[in-house]
Design an enzyme around this catalytic site. Structure first.
Site, short mmCIF file in Angstrom:
data_model
loop_
_atom_site.label_atom_id
_atom_site.label_comp_id
_atom_site.label_asym_id
_atom_site.label_seq_id
_atom_site.Cartn_x
_atom_site.Cartn_y
_atom_site.Cartn_z
N TYR A 1 -39.43 18.97 57.55
CA TYR A 1 -39.98 20.27 57.15
C TYR A 1 -40.25 21.13 58.37
CZ TYR A 1 -41.50 18.16 52.70
OH TYR A 1 -41.56 17.53 51.49
N ARG B 1 -38.09 24.52 50.24
CA ARG B 1 -39.22 24.17 49.37
C ARG B 1 -39.87 25.46 48.90
NH1 ARG B 1 -44.30 20.23 50.92
NH2 ARG B 1 -44.99 22.01 52.16
N ILE C 1 -42.24 15.74 60.01
CA ILE C 1 -42.77 17.06 60.34
C ILE C 1 -42.58 17.45 61.81
CG2 ILE C 1 -44.50 17.21 58.50
CD1 ILE C 1 -46.53 16.03 60.53
N HIS C 2 -41.92 16.58 62.59
CA HIS C 2 -41.79 16.89 64.02
C HIS C 2 -40.47 16.30 64.53
CE1 HIS C 2 -42.62 16.91 68.36
NE2 HIS C 2 -43.52 17.85 68.10
N LYS D 1 -34.17 25.00 65.96
CA LYS D 1 -34.31 23.70 66.63
C LYS D 1 -33.86 22.57 65.69
CE LYS D 1 -36.93 21.30 69.89
NZ LYS D 1 -36.93 21.69 71.29
N ASP E 1 -51.57 15.35 49.16
CA ASP E 1 -51.96 16.11 47.97
C ASP E 1 -52.48 15.19 46.88
OD1 ASP E 1 -51.51 19.14 47.80
OD2 ASP E 1 -49.78 18.46 48.95
N GLU F 1 -46.94 14.56 43.55
CA GLU F 1 -48.11 14.60 44.45
C GLU F 1 -49.39 14.97 43.72
OE1 GLU F 1 -47.38 17.50 47.57
OE2 GLU F 1 -46.35 18.86 46.21
N ASP G 1 -28.82 -16.14 44.39
CA ASP G 1 -28.32 -15.90 43.03
C ASP G 1 -28.25 -14.39 42.81
OD1 ASP G 1 -30.96 -15.31 42.71
OD2 ASP G 1 -31.31 -16.61 41.00
N1 COA Z 1 -39.16 21.44 63.01
C1 COA Z 1 -38.43 21.93 64.05
N2 COA Z 1 -38.91 22.09 65.30
C2 COA Z 1 -40.20 21.72 65.51
C3 COA Z 1 -41.01 21.20 64.50
C4 COA Z 1 -40.44 21.07 63.19
N3 COA Z 1 -41.16 20.59 62.17
N4 COA Z 1 -42.23 20.92 64.99
C5 COA Z 1 -42.19 21.25 66.30
N5 COA Z 1 -40.97 21.75 66.62
C6 COA Z 1 -40.50 22.19 67.94
C7 COA Z 1 -41.46 23.17 68.59
O1 COA Z 1 -41.15 24.49 68.20
C8 COA Z 1 -41.21 22.93 70.05
O2 COA Z 1 -39.99 23.56 70.39
P1 COA Z 1 -39.72 24.05 71.92
O3 COA Z 1 -39.93 22.85 72.81
O4 COA Z 1 -38.30 24.53 71.89
O5 COA Z 1 -40.73 25.13 72.16
C9 COA Z 1 -40.95 21.42 70.11
O6 COA Z 1 -40.47 21.06 68.80
C10 COA Z 1 -42.17 20.61 70.42
O7 COA Z 1 -43.19 20.93 69.51
P2 COA Z 1 -44.73 20.62 69.82
O8 COA Z 1 -45.23 21.54 70.87
O9 COA Z 1 -44.89 19.16 70.04
O10 COA Z 1 -45.39 20.94 68.40
P3 COA Z 1 -46.06 22.32 67.98
O11 COA Z 1 -47.46 22.34 68.49
O12 COA Z 1 -45.15 23.46 68.30
O13 COA Z 1 -46.10 22.16 66.40
C11 COA Z 1 -46.77 21.43 64.25
C12 COA Z 1 -46.89 21.18 65.75
C13 COA Z 1 -47.47 20.31 63.49
C14 COA Z 1 -47.41 22.77 63.91
C15 COA Z 1 -45.26 21.44 63.91
O14 COA Z 1 -44.73 20.19 64.25
C16 COA Z 1 -44.90 21.82 62.50
O15 COA Z 1 -44.89 22.98 62.16
N6 COA Z 1 -44.56 20.83 61.65
C17 COA Z 1 -44.13 21.07 60.30
C18 COA Z 1 -45.29 21.53 59.44
C19 COA Z 1 -44.89 21.75 58.02
O16 COA Z 1 -43.80 22.22 57.74
N7 COA Z 1 -45.78 21.40 57.07
C20 COA Z 1 -45.48 21.50 55.68
C21 COA Z 1 -44.79 20.29 55.12
S1 COA Z 1 -45.77 18.81 55.19
MG MG Z 2 -47.87 18.89 49.24
#
Ligand code: COA
Ligand code: MG
Length: 290
Positions: free
Chosen positions: A9, A66, A222-223, A20, A156, A129, A270
């Site tokens: 996500y 989503r 999420i990362h 990215k 959730d 959820e 089996d």
């Molecule tokens: N998808 C794509 N790229 C992501 C990412 C994700 N989910 N989360 C982080 N990145 C990227 C960042 O933009 C950063 O890129 P850069 O190095 O080119 O600047 C790199 O990965 C490292 O990120 P980092 O600094 O460790 O994290 P952050 O502080 O920028 O973000 C969150 C942390 C939790 C806010 C982020 O991971 C995020 O948005 N996750 C998804 C949240 C979401 O969609 N929630 C709803 C569904 S459960």
């Molecule tokens: Mg949810």
């Protein structure tokens, strides 16, 4: 069905994260308009996702969106903004009933017809959820031919039933098992819960393996750092594939000789053991490994 070992996500209003995501080799990219996006940024998220679908090369990654829950008052605008740009499918959050899946499916059918796209070109995935969804799992899992997977949403669910989340996860174990069981009963994939601590790779691996052992075929993430550990966990190892092949081949030989049960390396084999080995080979095939 395509492999969805990891479903990543990102907030739909964050173009940098979408860009990215396209470079990570992740099975599924899920651009979010729901809870990852602030209420006053929904329109921005719709526009950003539409732009991304038109301009970015997603490679082999699946392109999902989503939307907001059916009944939230936001879902029609979400679909209207995104459908003309033909993602591969949609994730419906906070599903409570089969009717909600039908409603989204009907909107997709109308778009496919209007644009002259093949019927059922776009897939649906339902997020399970809340307590109502767990109680209605059979009707939801069997609701629509577009539905390919159920996703388990632990955070959730805990909020909905008043559970307190723990690392051990006993409070969500019934629901986590129910989702994977009903998914299997209806021939759907099951995609496991999010591991929230993005710094803890070891914990992520433990939880991923647990999910795989329960029967899940993938996990929400999420990362970017979670892509490799999760996709590896949900890809059968070379040893597991070799062993599964041995079991299937030996079973075929014993069947031909009129033997349903036999021993291999001192262990009884089996039909259910063979079935498990076939699952391993199926997952390996879906991951492009055999
Ligand atoms: N998808 C794509 N790229 C992501 C990412 C994700 N989910 N989360 C982080 N990145 C990227 C960042 O933009 C950063 O890129 P850069 O190095 O080119 O600047 C790199 O990965 C490292 O990120 P980092 O600094 O460790 O994290 P952050 O502080 O920028 O973000 C969150 C942390 C939790 C806010 C982020 O991971 C995020 O948005 N996750 C998804 C949240 C979401 O969609 N929630 C709803 C569904 S459960
Ligand atoms: Mg949810």
């Amino acid at each position: 069905m395509r492999a969805r070992r990891a479903l990543l996500y990102m907030p739909g209003d964050d173009l940098h994260k979408v860009e990215k995501a396209t470079t990570l080799g992740v099975d599924t990219i899920c651009m979010d308009i729901e809870d990852g996006v602030a209420l006053n940024r929904k329109a921005e998220a719709r526009a950003t996702i539409a732009h991304a679908l038109q301009t970015l090369n997603f490679g082999r990654s699946e392109r999902l969106v989503r939307i907001n829950p059916v009944g939230s008052g936001l879902e029609e605008d979400d679909l209207q903004a995104i459908l003309p740009h033909h993602p591969d499918g949609f994730v419906i959050p906070k599903v409570r009933s089969a009717g909600q899946v039908h409603w989204v499916s009907e909107q997709l059918a109308q778009a496919e017809w209007a644009h002259g796209w093949p019927e059922r070109d776009m897939v649906l995935i339902a997020l399970i959820e809340n307590a109502r969804a767990i109680v209605n799992l059979a009707e939801i899992a069997g609701s629509d031919p577009r539905l390919q997977a159920l996703i388990f949403g632990a955070e959730d669910l805990a909020g909905d039933i008043g559970a307190i989340r723990t690392r051990e996860g006993r409070e969500i174990h019934y629901a986590r098992s129910a989702v994977v069981t009903y998914a299997a009963a209806f021939g759907l994939q099951a995609i496991d819960m999010v591991f929230m601590d993005i710094r803890d790779t070891e914990g992520l691996c433990v939880e991923s393996l647990q999910g795989a052992q329960l029967g899940y075929s993938g996990k929400q993430i999420i990362h970017p750092n979670q892509v490799v550990p999760v996709q590896e966990t949900f890809t059968p190892s070379d040893e597991a594939i070799a062993q599964a092949r041995r079991v299937v081949e030996a079973a075929a030989q014993h069947q031909a000789a009129g033997q349903g049960a036999f021993t291999l390396d001192g262990m009884m084999v089996d039909a259910p053991v063979v079935k498990t080995a076939e699952w391993v080979l199926e997952r390996a095939r879906a991951a492009g490994k055999v």
